[in-house]
Scaffold this motif. Structure first.
Motif, PDB file in Angstrom:
ATOM      1  N   ALA A 144       1.443   9.222  -6.340  1.00  0.00           N
ATOM      2  CA  ALA A 144       1.975  10.581  -6.194  1.00  0.00           C
ATOM      3  C   ALA A 144       2.959  10.895  -7.311  1.00  0.00           C
ATOM      4  O   ALA A 144       2.991  12.021  -7.828  1.00  0.00           O
ATOM      5  N   SER A 145       3.762   9.903  -7.708  1.00  0.00           N
ATOM      6  CA  SER A 145       4.740  10.123  -8.781  1.00  0.00           C
ATOM      7  C   SER A 145       4.058  10.386 -10.121  1.00  0.00           C
ATOM      8  O   SER A 145       4.667  10.957 -11.031  1.00  0.00           O
ATOM      9  N   ARG A 146       2.803   9.968 -10.254  1.00  0.00           N
ATOM     10  CA  ARG A 146       2.040  10.223 -11.476  1.00  0.00           C
ATOM     11  C   ARG A 146       1.234  11.518 -11.392  1.00  0.00           C
ATOM     12  O   ARG A 146       0.451  11.834 -12.285  1.00  0.00           O
ATOM     13  N   GLY A 147       1.394  12.247 -10.306  1.00  0.00           N
ATOM     14  CA  GLY A 147       0.661  13.489 -10.122  1.00  0.00           C
ATOM     15  C   GLY A 147      -0.761  13.293  -9.655  1.00  0.00           C
ATOM     16  O   GLY A 147      -1.597  14.198  -9.781  1.00  0.00           O
ATOM     17  N   LEU A 148      -1.053  12.110  -9.081  1.00  0.00           N
ATOM     18  CA  LEU A 148      -2.392  11.802  -8.593  1.00  0.00           C
ATOM     19  C   LEU A 148      -2.398  11.772  -7.069  1.00  0.00           C
ATOM     20  O   LEU A 148      -1.441  11.300  -6.448  1.00  0.00           O
ATOM     21  N   GLU A 149      -3.476  12.262  -6.470  1.00  0.00           N
ATOM     22  CA  GLU A 149      -3.589  12.204  -5.016  1.00  0.00           C
ATOM     23  C   GLU A 149      -4.051  10.816  -4.597  1.00  0.00           C
ATOM     24  O   GLU A 149      -5.140  10.386  -4.984  1.00  0.00           O
ATOM     25  N   PRO A 150      -3.271  10.099  -3.808  1.00  0.00           N
ATOM     26  CA  PRO A 150      -3.735   8.791  -3.329  1.00  0.00           C
ATOM     27  C   PRO A 150      -4.956   8.977  -2.432  1.00  0.00           C
ATOM     28  O   PRO A 150      -4.954   9.856  -1.567  1.00  0.00           O
ATOM     29  N   PRO A 151      -6.017   8.196  -2.618  1.00  0.00           N
ATOM     30  CA  PRO A 151      -7.218   8.345  -1.783  1.00  0.00           C
ATOM     31  C   PRO A 151      -7.003   7.724  -0.401  1.00  0.00           C
ATOM     32  O   PRO A 151      -7.544   6.668  -0.072  1.00  0.00           O
ATOM     33  N   LEU A 152      -6.213   8.400   0.408  1.00  0.00           N
ATOM     34  CA  LEU A 152      -5.838   7.895   1.717  1.00  0.00           C
ATOM     35  C   LEU A 152      -6.780   8.398   2.800  1.00  0.00           C
ATOM     36  O   LEU A 152      -7.263   9.535   2.752  1.00  0.00           O
ATOM     37  N   VAL A 181       0.835  -1.204   0.000  1.00  0.00           N
ATOM     38  CA  VAL A 181       0.000   0.000   0.000  1.00  0.00           C
ATOM     39  C   VAL A 181       0.870   1.255   0.000  1.00  0.00           C
ATOM     40  O   VAL A 181       0.583   2.224  -0.712  1.00  0.00           O
ATOM     41  N   ALA A 182       1.944   1.238   0.776  1.00  0.00           N
ATOM     42  CA  ALA A 182       2.855   2.389   0.797  1.00  0.00           C
ATOM     43  C   ALA A 182       3.459   2.623  -0.590  1.00  0.00           C
ATOM     44  O   ALA A 182       3.584   3.769  -1.046  1.00  0.00           O
ATOM     45  N   THR A 183       3.814   1.528  -1.261  1.00  0.00           N
ATOM     46  CA  THR A 183       4.355   1.633  -2.613  1.00  0.00           C
ATOM     47  C   THR A 183       3.320   2.224  -3.557  1.00  0.00           C
ATOM     48  O   THR A 183       3.638   3.081  -4.399  1.00  0.00           O
ATOM     49  N   ALA A 184       2.072   1.768  -3.437  1.00  0.00           N
ATOM     50  CA  ALA A 184       1.005   2.280  -4.297  1.00  0.00           C
ATOM     51  C   ALA A 184       0.797   3.772  -4.089  1.00  0.00           C
ATOM     52  O   ALA A 184       0.617   4.530  -5.060  1.00  0.00           O
ATOM     53  N   ALA A 185       0.817   4.216  -2.834  1.00  0.00           N
ATOM     54  CA  ALA A 185       0.644   5.643  -2.554  1.00  0.00           C
ATOM     55  C   ALA A 185       1.753   6.461  -3.202  1.00  0.00           C
ATOM     56  O   ALA A 185       1.501   7.499  -3.829  1.00  0.00           O
ATOM     57  N   GLY A 186       2.980   5.993  -3.063  1.00  0.00           N
ATOM     58  CA  GLY A 186       4.104   6.698  -3.669  1.00  0.00           C
ATOM     59  C   GLY A 186       4.027   6.698  -5.188  1.00  0.00           C
ATOM     60  O   GLY A 186       4.357   7.700  -5.843  1.00  0.00           O
ATOM     61  N   GLU A 187       3.598   5.583  -5.764  1.00  0.00           N
ATOM     62  CA  GLU A 187       3.472   5.484  -7.217  1.00  0.00           C
ATOM     63  C   GLU A 187       2.417   6.445  -7.752  1.00  0.00           C
ATOM     64  O   GLU A 187       2.615   7.112  -8.776  1.00  0.00           O
TER      65      GLU A 187
END
Length: 282
Positions: free
Chosen positions: A246-254, A238-244
């Protein structure tokens, strides 16, 4: 599969170094395997988590990217496990610091130990057709990602769950222990294991029997670590997904904790923005 060296002494673990026969004072010390069990257990858990860093990091990263791909494409994430394998699945759902779009896939009688008698859940894992019926009745749809957690990966239910999910167009992430596929036989008529029906597989490295300690005074091995290790494994994904994202310019729905100021308001916004994907709020 080679297990990490360290203090784990359960089935599949390498033996620990013998404990000394006498302490510094010269008085007789504890017999081998009878020392501080708290320290031995924590050391065993640390060794297993260290193994994840050493052997599963690339797989964790690939899994995290798959989650990010699903979220970015508007898909939902579902998680399922039977019995105690449901605990890491539940840890991903409605979780402070976790993705709001992770939902628990419920198969009645198999999730947790709330069913009576508790061993009925184990029996249901061997029933053919149950996973297919549960998935067909669920909100799962093509483009979603399903996390299937099964320590042994040898029972009918998780194997059928993964196989049918893929036929419906879902991406399947399997979380299991490779030791079972290498040293036990499948209970599925196909003779296959969970890992044979997944797009991505994470190996928890847990030994057969899920016990890390033995003591010559105790007739059974004890101290399971699969929940600790599998939860750590999936939180790393999940941490990896959040970072990924963000790297695409998308806000992770956390989600944020409801016990911090502003947390409840934050979560309401996230749930509103992802209403069609937050199934646990319906």
């Amino acid at each position: 599969m080679t297990r990490p060296s360290g203090t784990g002494t359960g089935p599949g673990s390498l033996p620990t170094a013998p404990e000394p026969d006498a302490g510094a004072s010269g008085a007789p010390g504890p017999a081998p395997g009878t020392g501080d069990h708290a320290e031995r257990y924590l050391a065993a858990a640390e060794a297993l988590v260290r193994r994840l860093r050493e052997r599963e990091l690339d797989a964790i990263r690939r899994a995290g990217v798959a989650l990010a791909d699903t979220v970015a494409a508007g898909g939902r994430i579902l998680a399922w496990g039977a019995g105690h394998s449901s605990l890491p699945a539940q840890d991903l759902v409605y979780r402070a610091g976790g993705l709001a779009v992770v939902n628990l896939l419920n198969v009645p009688g198999t999730t947790g130990v709330d069913v009576m008698p508790a061993h009925l859940g184990s029996a249901l894992e061997r029933v053919t057709g149950l996973a297919t019926a549960a998935l067909d009745a669920s909100p799962a749809r093509a483009g979603d990602l399903l996390i299937v957690i099964s320590l042994s990966g040898r029972n009918v239910l998780p194997i059928e769950m993964a196989r049918h999910a893929r036929s419906l167009g879902l991406t399947v992430l399997g979380v299991t222990s490779g030791a079972y596929a290498e040293r036990t036989t499948s209970r599925d008529p196909s003779g296959t294991f969970l890992r044979d029906h997944c797009d991505l597989v994470l190996d928890s490295g847990i030994g057969i029997g899920d016990t890390e300690l033995t003591d010559p005074r105790i007739p059974a091995p004890f101290a399971p670590a699969s929940t600790v290790v599998t939860s750590a494994l999936l939180q790393a994904v999940v941490a990896t997904a959040a970072g990924e994202l963000a790297s695409r310019g998308l806000e992770p729905p956390l989600l944020r904790s409801g016990n911090v100021d502003g947390g409840t308001e934050w979560n309401r916004r996230i749930m509103a923005e992802n209403a069609d994907r937050v199934l646990w709020h319906r």
